[in-house]
Write a protein that holds these residues in place. Structure first.
Motif, PDB file in Angstrom:
ATOM      1  N   SER A 119       0.867  -1.176  -0.039  1.00  0.00           N
ATOM      2  CA  SER A 119       0.054   0.027   0.002  1.00  0.00           C
ATOM      3  C   SER A 119       0.849   1.145   0.078  1.00  0.00           C
ATOM      4  CB  SER A 119      -0.854  -0.081   1.089  1.00  0.00           C
ATOM      5  OG  SER A 119      -0.568   0.866   2.104  1.00  0.00           O
ATOM      6  N   LEU A 120       2.086   1.107   0.710  1.00  0.00           N
ATOM      7  CA  LEU A 120       2.981   2.523   0.580  1.00  0.00           C
ATOM      8  C   LEU A 120       3.407   2.645  -0.817  1.00  0.00           C
ATOM      9  CD1 LEU A 120       4.822   1.887   4.036  1.00  0.00           C
ATOM     10  CD2 LEU A 120       3.404   3.879   3.394  1.00  0.00           C
ATOM     11  N   LEU A 121       3.966   1.554  -1.353  1.00  0.00           N
ATOM     12  CA  LEU A 121       4.438   1.671  -2.672  1.00  0.00           C
ATOM     13  C   LEU A 121       3.358   2.478  -3.601  1.00  0.00           C
ATOM     14  CD1 LEU A 121       6.491  -1.568  -2.977  1.00  0.00           C
ATOM     15  CD2 LEU A 121       7.264   0.728  -2.741  1.00  0.00           C
ATOM     16  N   SER A 122       2.095   2.086  -3.282  1.00  0.00           N
ATOM     17  CA  SER A 122       1.020   2.383  -4.227  1.00  0.00           C
ATOM     18  C   SER A 122       1.566   2.581  -5.623  1.00  0.00           C
ATOM     19  CB  SER A 122       0.513   3.858  -3.940  1.00  0.00           C
ATOM     20  OG  SER A 122       1.503   4.766  -3.988  1.00  0.00           O
ATOM     21  N   SER A 123       1.753   1.466  -6.126  1.00  0.00           N
ATOM     22  CA  SER A 123       2.196   1.164  -7.555  1.00  0.00           C
ATOM     23  C   SER A 123       1.276  -0.004  -8.281  1.00  0.00           C
ATOM     24  CB  SER A 123       3.618   0.919  -7.711  1.00  0.00           C
ATOM     25  OG  SER A 123       3.761   0.484  -9.005  1.00  0.00           O
ATOM     26  N   PRO A 124      -0.046   0.258  -8.827  1.00  0.00           N
ATOM     27  CA  PRO A 124      -0.898  -0.566  -9.283  1.00  0.00           C
ATOM     28  C   PRO A 124      -0.226  -1.459 -10.571  1.00  0.00           C
ATOM     29  CG  PRO A 124      -1.605   1.517 -10.123  1.00  0.00           C
ATOM     30  CD  PRO A 124      -0.236   1.732  -9.126  1.00  0.00           C
ATOM     31  N   ASP A 125       0.787  -2.074 -10.297  1.00  0.00           N
ATOM     32  CA  ASP A 125       1.541  -2.969 -11.436  1.00  0.00           C
ATOM     33  C   ASP A 125       1.142  -4.516 -11.298  1.00  0.00           C
ATOM     34  OD1 ASP A 125       3.110  -2.744 -13.648  1.00  0.00           O
ATOM     35  OD2 ASP A 125       4.637  -3.865 -12.612  1.00  0.00           O
ATOM     36  N   MET A 126       0.846  -5.097 -12.417  1.00  0.00           N
ATOM     37  CA  MET A 126       0.464  -6.374 -12.448  1.00  0.00           C
ATOM     38  C   MET A 126       1.737  -7.407 -12.111  1.00  0.00           C
ATOM     39  SD  MET A 126      -1.956  -8.476 -13.216  1.00  0.00           S
ATOM     40  CE  MET A 126      -3.171  -7.397 -13.894  1.00  0.00           C
ATOM     41  N   SER A 127       3.135  -6.896 -12.034  1.00  0.00           N
ATOM     42  CA  SER A 127       4.059  -7.763 -11.860  1.00  0.00           C
ATOM     43  C   SER A 127       3.902  -8.100 -10.176  1.00  0.00           C
ATOM     44  CB  SER A 127       5.365  -7.461 -12.236  1.00  0.00           C
ATOM     45  OG  SER A 127       5.408  -5.920 -11.419  1.00  0.00           O
ATOM     46  N   TYR A 128       3.649  -7.181  -9.334  1.00  0.00           N
ATOM     47  CA  TYR A 128       3.546  -7.437  -8.053  1.00  0.00           C
ATOM     48  C   TYR A 128       2.274  -8.482  -7.704  1.00  0.00           C
ATOM     49  CZ  TYR A 128       5.550  -2.872  -7.501  1.00  0.00           C
ATOM     50  OH  TYR A 128       6.261  -1.802  -7.683  1.00  0.00           O
ATOM     51  N   GLY A 175      -6.688  -9.320  -5.060  1.00  0.00           N
ATOM     52  CA  GLY A 175      -7.024  -8.041  -4.722  1.00  0.00           C
ATOM     53  C   GLY A 175      -5.983  -7.052  -5.710  1.00  0.00           C
ATOM     54  N   MET A 176      -4.463  -7.781  -5.637  1.00  0.00           N
ATOM     55  CA  MET A 176      -3.628  -6.700  -6.543  1.00  0.00           C
ATOM     56  C   MET A 176      -4.188  -6.555  -7.831  1.00  0.00           C
ATOM     57  SD  MET A 176      -0.191  -7.885  -4.544  1.00  0.00           S
ATOM     58  CE  MET A 176       0.059  -7.329  -2.694  1.00  0.00           C
ATOM     59  N   ILE A 177      -4.203  -7.902  -8.543  1.00  0.00           N
ATOM     60  CA  ILE A 177      -4.915  -7.904  -9.876  1.00  0.00           C
ATOM     61  C   ILE A 177      -5.977  -6.954 -10.181  1.00  0.00           C
ATOM     62  CG2 ILE A 177      -5.879  -9.524 -11.777  1.00  0.00           C
ATOM     63  CD1 ILE A 177      -4.492 -11.897 -10.551  1.00  0.00           C
ATOM     64  N   GLY A 178      -6.936  -7.060  -9.132  1.00  0.00           N
ATOM     65  CA  GLY A 178      -8.117  -6.091  -9.335  1.00  0.00           C
ATOM     66  C   GLY A 178      -7.613  -4.721  -9.424  1.00  0.00           C
ATOM     67  N   VAL A 179      -6.676  -4.310  -8.239  1.00  0.00           N
ATOM     68  CA  VAL A 179      -6.037  -3.191  -8.511  1.00  0.00           C
ATOM     69  C   VAL A 179      -5.503  -2.786  -9.671  1.00  0.00           C
ATOM     70  CG1 VAL A 179      -4.445  -1.415  -7.457  1.00  0.00           C
ATOM     71  CG2 VAL A 179      -5.957  -2.730  -6.096  1.00  0.00           C
ATOM     72  N   ALA A 180      -4.534  -3.671 -10.209  1.00  0.00           N
ATOM     73  CA  ALA A 180      -4.102  -3.457 -11.441  1.00  0.00           C
ATOM     74  C   ALA A 180      -4.925  -3.275 -12.820  1.00  0.00           C
ATOM     75  CB  ALA A 180      -2.683  -4.648 -11.857  1.00  0.00           C
ATOM     76  N   SER A 181      -5.800  -3.970 -12.801  1.00  0.00           N
ATOM     77  CA  SER A 181      -6.720  -3.894 -14.176  1.00  0.00           C
ATOM     78  C   SER A 181      -8.152  -3.562 -13.791  1.00  0.00           C
ATOM     79  CB  SER A 181      -7.013  -5.427 -14.419  1.00  0.00           C
ATOM     80  OG  SER A 181      -7.699  -6.229 -13.267  1.00  0.00           O
ATOM     81  N   SER A 183     -10.521  -3.399 -11.681  1.00  0.00           N
ATOM     82  CA  SER A 183     -11.657  -4.331 -11.289  1.00  0.00           C
ATOM     83  C   SER A 183     -11.993  -4.121  -9.917  1.00  0.00           C
ATOM     84  CB  SER A 183     -11.264  -5.683 -11.863  1.00  0.00           C
ATOM     85  OG  SER A 183     -12.554  -6.301 -11.262  1.00  0.00           O
ATOM     86  N   GLU A 184     -12.968  -3.284  -9.707  1.00  0.00           N
ATOM     87  CA  GLU A 184     -13.085  -2.705  -8.014  1.00  0.00           C
ATOM     88  C   GLU A 184     -13.682  -4.077  -7.351  1.00  0.00           C
ATOM     89  OE1 GLU A 184     -15.779   0.447  -6.940  1.00  0.00           O
ATOM     90  OE2 GLU A 184     -13.809   1.384  -6.852  1.00  0.00           O
ATOM     91  N   ALA A 185     -14.692  -4.872  -8.112  1.00  0.00           N
ATOM     92  CA  ALA A 185     -15.217  -5.911  -7.099  1.00  0.00           C
ATOM     93  C   ALA A 185     -14.133  -6.887  -6.983  1.00  0.00           C
ATOM     94  CB  ALA A 185     -16.168  -6.680  -8.193  1.00  0.00           C
ATOM     95  N   MET A 186     -13.053  -7.134  -8.006  1.00  0.00           N
ATOM     96  CA  MET A 186     -11.938  -8.177  -7.764  1.00  0.00           C
ATOM     97  C   MET A 186     -11.085  -7.998  -6.611  1.00  0.00           C
ATOM     98  SD  MET A 186      -9.776  -9.503 -10.781  1.00  0.00           S
ATOM     99  CE  MET A 186      -8.634 -10.922 -10.672  1.00  0.00           C
ATOM    100  N   ALA A 187     -10.772  -6.433  -6.619  1.00  0.00           N
ATOM    101  CA  ALA A 187      -9.997  -5.869  -5.682  1.00  0.00           C
ATOM    102  C   ALA A 187     -10.522  -5.810  -4.261  1.00  0.00           C
ATOM    103  CB  ALA A 187      -9.645  -4.473  -5.864  1.00  0.00           C
ATOM    104  N   PHE A 188     -11.945  -5.721  -3.916  1.00  0.00           N
ATOM    105  CA  PHE A 188     -12.542  -5.677  -2.703  1.00  0.00           C
ATOM    106  C   PHE A 188     -12.680  -7.247  -2.257  1.00  0.00           C
ATOM    107  CE2 PHE A 188     -15.057  -2.780  -0.330  1.00  0.00           C
ATOM    108  CZ  PHE A 188     -14.909  -1.735  -0.832  1.00  0.00           C
ATOM    109  N   PHE A 189     -13.051  -8.194  -3.080  1.00  0.00           N
ATOM    110  CA  PHE A 189     -13.250  -9.463  -2.848  1.00  0.00           C
ATOM    111  C   PHE A 189     -12.018 -10.250  -2.430  1.00  0.00           C
ATOM    112  CE2 PHE A 189     -17.421  -9.029  -4.699  1.00  0.00           C
ATOM    113  CZ  PHE A 189     -18.230  -9.414  -3.267  1.00  0.00           C
ATOM    114  N   GLY A 190     -10.958  -9.970  -3.315  1.00  0.00           N
ATOM    115  CA  GLY A 190      -9.623 -10.658  -2.957  1.00  0.00           C
ATOM    116  C   GLY A 190      -8.974 -10.098  -1.749  1.00  0.00           C
TER     117      GLY A 190
END
Lengths: 511, 305
Positions: A119-128, A175-181, A183-190
């Motif tokens: 969360s500190l890095l706040s970098s919505p990247d798929m590699s994470y 959740g991170m995939i949700g953030v990266a792409s 997709s709010e629901a995905m982030a929320f549920f993950g």
């Protein structure tokens, strides 16, 4: 935290095994800390101070390195594969209530660290996301298979903690995939599912470790192959252990299911995506399903062989119920498992509230998601009603019926002994065999050599591939290398003083 | 109301269908076979009897039948039967359903291990092993269905704009799903070629050996649960095969039960022309089903991109 828990691990320091476990724990805790220091040093070299505020302003590639370093550092505390090898040594070595805290609460600090840094890095990247999900899958699947292969109750529970860390990481990854792409629901549920599973796991793992502790205390052994029939001798421990086992297998109507359900639901949201996120989400779903099946196999093994059937040894036959206060705690935790399973709403709300501090997830209205949870709650309630109805119906069917008891049918064999019961090893063998390349099982069989054979022994042991390969490819070469330098350490104190003087002289040159 | 009626009919009709399997098998063997209603007769016969319990067993042994039956009934409550809406339906109910069946399995295995019999332990180990493999196939089928129509509940699978049916645009892919679902049906319900319900040797059994010590009403409950479980899997295939929704609920129901009978005939034919696989071939058989659906999922990726 690592230091104080080191002393908890070596509490029973008289045993050599315990000291070894403590040593291993110490190495991994400190080794993990090294990676964290490296990460913070890297941050410092770019921002010029140790504050977390400016972490977000790091360049992208540095962020990724920082994340990987902290992931290894916190991961070794959480017990991700292959840095988990201290866990199955340290947790069984500690007294059972300490293992309960360590497995239930302390390894979650590693998870907290990972989320915090992310969360500190706040970098919505798929590699994470990819790193976390793939590590989670490997950790989860291998964790549960090793748990299945272990016959020591506490070791098995320790491996099951590794498995659950895997499930939690998969949730975070979704959740991170949700953030990266986006997709709010995905982030929320993950994220929500992962948070809830952290909480749930702390409840049922504590319960199970306490149950295992009670068994160890009363039956004097924690080997599944020497137990049996404890349900009759320790009814409260048995029933609560059963509840914990159903919960940890992720089966409804217990709490384990709710967390896993949320992660599943998040992963299914990823089916709308393309390419890598889709593949990761699909693999997550399959891994969760496989883990679920294997966890059921693993915990039916413990419940079925340690608590049910006939006692395999004298000690198990003479076991008695744990003390009243112990029972009280176990009953409380078991009812918590059922309660959260049937009425998960406040706890899910709690998990979603935790998301507010993750700025990247956004502030979606959680009420929509809570409808889903109410449905689960309703179905779980209906299921319980159904069970009660059928139980009553069954009782009615037995009114005025002749009910006899006799020995178990031996399929025509007239001289059965308790030693003939299926053992944990035989129960798990075919499943462990299936995953052979990753889970090497070592069999020692002396064989029958003479015409009048003497005593033969047969032993099968599942070895941790991470442990053996770290030993073989890291420790042994390192050891050989360091042995070549042994001449420096000769024990002559005058020369040691000479070393010091030499070092000071060399250092003076730099001033 | 319609759904509850449909659910009730299913509860009553489920024991009829295994009779069809026996009839088909008898036909292939050139025998007359037992009457079609044989499973009802056995059920009521068992209900009238008492029970003998092993002295090794605990309360788990008695809980096993109850919970496995409850789980199977839950499955029928969630599944849309005969073209009507299911009694319970919400987003994500598919996951719940398969986990419910998992709970039933947990207690069946525990009850088997409760008897302290090595034979039942062996059956339990096999059941646990094969179901972990079958579970993977089940969930990849759910993944594929989500790809096809974006739903996560049984009710939405078969209704709405893009229902999952063999007549739809994704019909070719669904052919693979039907084959693999049939394999899962055979596995999960202990049919030939995974398990032989009619075999005489305990060493070769999976499901039958796990319930050796159950008797009387307990056995009746287990059998009933098994009928419902088989009915659920067959209905799952039947819904995919279901070509079109007819206007009248009665003709819809008739069509559904017609397809159901055909599926049971197919099971009977499989059992007549095949022998049980040797144990080490069973995982490969189950993984075949996984490979089929995985392939189907890859196909949808190509279509979408």
């Amino acid at each position: 935290m690592s230091l104080s828990s080191f002393f908890l691990v070596v509490y029973e320091y008289q045993a050599k095994e315990t000291r070894k476990a403590g040593y291993l724990y110490f190495i991994f805790a400190q080794g993990g800390a090294m990676f964290l220091f490296a990460a913070f040093a890297l941050i410092y070299s770019h921002t010029g101070n140790f504050s977390f505020d400016q972490v977000a302003s790091l360049p992208e590639n540095i962020k990724l390195i920082v994340f990987i370093l902290t992931f290894i550092g916190f991961g070794s505390k959480a017990g991700i594969f292959p840095l988990h090898i201290w866990l199955p040594h340290a947790h069984p070595a500690a007294p059972s209530h300490i293992s309960a805290i360590m497995s239930g609460v302390m390894i979650k600090m590693g998870v907290y660290g990972i989320i915090r840094i992310y969360s500190l890095l706040s970098s919505p990247d798929m590699s994470y996301a990819a790193i976390v999900v793939i590590t989670g899958m490997i950790t989860g699947i291998l964790g549960v298979i090793y748990a299945l292969g272990k016959q020591d109750m506490k070791k098995m529970l320790a491996y099951s903690s590794v498995e659950n860390i895997g499930i939690i990481l998969m949730g975070l990854g979704i959740g991170m995939i949700g953030v990266a792409s986006d997709s709010e629901a995905m982030a929320f549920f993950g994220f929500g599912g992962a948070f809830l599973h952290v909480f749930n796991h702390s409840i049922f793992k504590s319960l199970l470790f306490m149950g295992a502790g009670a068994v160890l205390h009363k039956a004097k052994t924690k080997s599944i192959n020497q137990l049996g029939g404890l349900m009759k001798r320790m009814p409260t421990t048995g029933k609560t252990f059963l509840a914990g086992s159903v919960a940890i297998s992720g089966l409804p109507p217990f709490n384990g299911f709710v967390g896993e359900f949320l992660i599943y639901f998040g992963a299914f949201q990823g089916m709308k995506l393309h390419g890598l996120p889709f593949i990761l989400a699909t693999l997550t779903i399959i891994s969760l399903a496989v883990i679920g099946g294997l966890a059921t196999a693993c915990f039916t093994k413990v419940v079925g062989l340690a608590f049910l059937g006939e006692p395999r040894t004298e000690a198990a036959a003479n076991a008695s119920e744990a003390g009243f206060t112990m029972q009280l705690v176990m009953v409380f935790l078991a009812s918590a498992c059922l309660f959260i399973g049937i009425y998960p709403e406040p706890f899910v709300r709690l998990a979603f509230n935790g998301l507010r501090d993750l700025q990247m997830v956004g502030a979606a209205d959680p009420t929509y998601f809570l409808i889903l949870i109410r449905n689960i709650s309703l179905t779980a309630g209906l299921f319980l009603v159904l069970i009660v109805t059928i139980t009553l119906l069954r009782r009615m069917l037995y009114v005025r019926k002749q009910v006899d008891s006799g020995p178990t049918w031996g399929c025509g064999f007239t001289q059965p002994t308790v030693r003939m019961q299926y053992t944990g090893t035989s129960y798990a063998m075919s499943m462990v065999d299936f995953y052979r390349p990753f889970v090497p099982a070592k069999t020692v069989y002396t064989g029958i050599k003479k015409i009048f054979p003497g005593l033969t022994t047969y032993e099968t042991k599942v070895e941790d591939i991470a442990e053996t390969s770290i030993q073989q490819y890291l420790i042994r070469p390192l050891f050989i290398l360091l042995q070549k330098l042994l001449w420096i350490q000769h024990g002559k104190i005058q020369l040691y003083i000479a070393y010091i003087i030499l070092a000071i002289v060399v250092l003076l040159l730099f001033i | 109301m319609e759904s509850i009626m449909s659910f009730g009919i299913a509860l009553l009709a489920a024991p009829l269908f295994p009779g069809i399997i026996l009839k088909v098998k008898a036909f292939w063997a050139g025998k007359k076979g037992p009457p079609l209603l044989i499973k009802y007769y056995t059920f009521f016969k068992l209900l009238r009897k008492g029970s003998v319990y092993s002295t090794s067993t605990s309360f788990i042994f008695k809980m096993g039948p109850t919970i496995s039956l409850s789980a199977a009934i839950m499955a029928l409550l969630i599944f849309p039967l005969a073209g009507t809406a299911p009694v319970i339906s919400f987003k994500g109910d598919v996951i719940l359903l398969f986990y419910m069946l998992g709970l039933g399995r947990f207690f069946t295995i525990a009850a088997a291990l409760d008897t302290a019999s090595p034979f039942e332990g062996m059956g339990a180990a096999r059941e646990a092993y094969f179901s972990t493999l079958a579970e993977a196939t089940t969930f990849i089928i759910l993944v594929l269905f989500y790809r096809i129509n974006g739903a996560l509940s049984f009710a939405d699978y078969f209704t709405g704009a893009e229902p999952i049916t063999i007549m739809g645009p994704a019909g070719a892919v669904l052919l693979l799903v039907i084959v693999s679902l049939f394999i899962i049906l055979l596995t999960e319900n202990s049919r030939v070629p995974v398990d032989d319900p009619a075999t005489h040797l305990e060493l070769t059994m999976i499901h039958e050996v796990m319930i050796l010590d159950h008797s009387g009403p307990d056995l009746a409950l287990i059998e009933l649960g098994a009928f419902y479980k088989l009915f659920f899997y067959a209905a799952f295939i039947a819904q995919i095969l279901h070509p079109l929704q007819l206007a009248s609920p009665w003709s819809n129901g008739l069509l559904f039960y017609g397809i159901m009978s055909l599926i049971y005939v197919a099971i009977g034919m499989t059992e007549s022309i095949m022998a049980r696989y040797r144990m080490h071939l069973v995982p490969k058989f189950i993984l075949t089903s996984f490979a089929l659906v995985f392939f189907a999922t890859i196909l949808t990726m190509g279509v979408v991109q």
